[in-house]
Design an enzyme around this catalytic site. Structure first.
Site, PDB file in Angstrom:
ATOM      1  N   ASP A 111       0.760  -1.049  -0.006  1.00 30.82           N
ATOM      2  CA  ASP A 111      -0.167  -0.019  -0.005  1.00 30.82           C
ATOM      3  C   ASP A 111       1.034   1.055  -0.016  1.00 30.82           C
ATOM      4  O   ASP A 111       1.978   1.183   0.191  1.00 30.82           O
ATOM      5  CB  ASP A 111      -0.862  -0.111   1.233  1.00 30.82           C
ATOM      6  CG  ASP A 111      -1.595   1.337   1.618  1.00 30.82           C
ATOM      7  OD1 ASP A 111      -2.310   1.425   0.760  1.00 30.82           O
ATOM      8  OD2 ASP A 111      -1.270   1.808   2.608  1.00 30.82           O
ATOM      9  N   ASP A 168      -0.208   5.158   1.011  1.00 32.69           N
ATOM     10  CA  ASP A 168      -0.525   5.973   1.993  1.00 32.69           C
ATOM     11  C   ASP A 168      -0.609   5.355   3.323  1.00 32.69           C
ATOM     12  O   ASP A 168      -1.609   4.458   3.435  1.00 32.69           O
ATOM     13  CB  ASP A 168      -1.944   6.897   1.939  1.00 32.69           C
ATOM     14  CG  ASP A 168      -1.858   7.627   0.622  1.00 32.69           C
ATOM     15  OD1 ASP A 168      -1.156   8.594   0.555  1.00 32.69           O
ATOM     16  OD2 ASP A 168      -2.661   7.367  -0.268  1.00 32.69           O
TER      17      ASP A 168
END
Length: 224
Positions: free
Chosen positions: A10, A12
């Site tokens: 991922d 953020d």
């Protein structure tokens, strides 16, 4: 069967610390629409979802034209906030670059990204931190259903030819973990992001780590 293995990150809350610009952009968008801003913890709880789904969770009564307006105002605020900082992308978390370099040095290990960001937003991060060359596959919200739908991860497997049982999803939210589980990946939660470690474990994380130095040992334990 391939000997290759895949680590998908991922963005953020996992690789970059973007919380300030996200919170400010939501607050600005809501203020411009005459709406009270959600609390900071509430805003951060939806990071990882695609933008329309995230804003809809923050304001369930908002739909149709109002939701479209909120999305547009958020995007505008995000870009303007970035301009104020001189175009510099959100900072990498401590140890992130070292972890990427360690994995990149392993011939059998490929890397990917699965993010709720737009392609434009991801390209900005890649360019600002010189990250593009680390990743053999990069999936964004522009081309797939929102997390936790596993479509992004299914595409990473098609792009790399890696089998799901040799793939790992690394993320900071339950959306990342649930997406990984749905795709048949092993899952690593990180404790420094936007969802609490206990939530990550309850979502099915195989392990939750407290710093990037623990990532490679966790991966080797999966594959050992």
């Amino acid at each position: 069967m391939t000997d290759l293995r895949l680590v998908v990150f991922d963005m953020d809350g996992t690789l970059i610390d973007s919380q300030d610009v996200i919170v400010q952009s939501v607050e600005t968008a809501f203020a411009q629409m005459g709406r009270p801003a959600p609390s900071r913890p509430k805003i951060l709880s939806i990071v990882g979802l695609s933008l329309p789904q995230a804003l809809a969770q923050l304001a369930p009564d908002m739909n149709g034209a109002d939701l479209d307006e909120a999305v547009a105002r958020y995007k505008h605020s995000f870009v303007e906030t970035r301009k104020v900082s001189g175009g510099t992308p959100s900072p990498l978390y401590a140890g992130a670059m070292e972890a990427l370099n360690l994995l990149a040095a392993q011939d059998e290990t490929l890397m990917g990204v699965a993010t709720g960001k737009s392609r434009r937003g991801l390209d900005h991060v890649f360019a600002g931190h010189n990250l593009r060359h680390y990743f053999q596959t990069a999936q964004t919200a522009d081309d797939h259903p929102s997390k936790p739908h596993p479509a992004m991860l299914h595409q990473t497997l098609r792009d790399t030819g890696v089998d799901a049982h040799q793939a790992v999803m690394v993320g900071d939210t339950t959306y990342d973990i649930e997406m990984g589980v749905a795709a048949g990946f092993r899952t690593v939660g990180v404790s420094w992001g936007y969802h609490a470690p206990e939530k990550l474990r309850n979502a099915g994380a195989d392990i939750v780590i407290d710093d990037f130095a623990a990532l490679n040992p966790a991966l080797e334990n999966f594959w050992g």
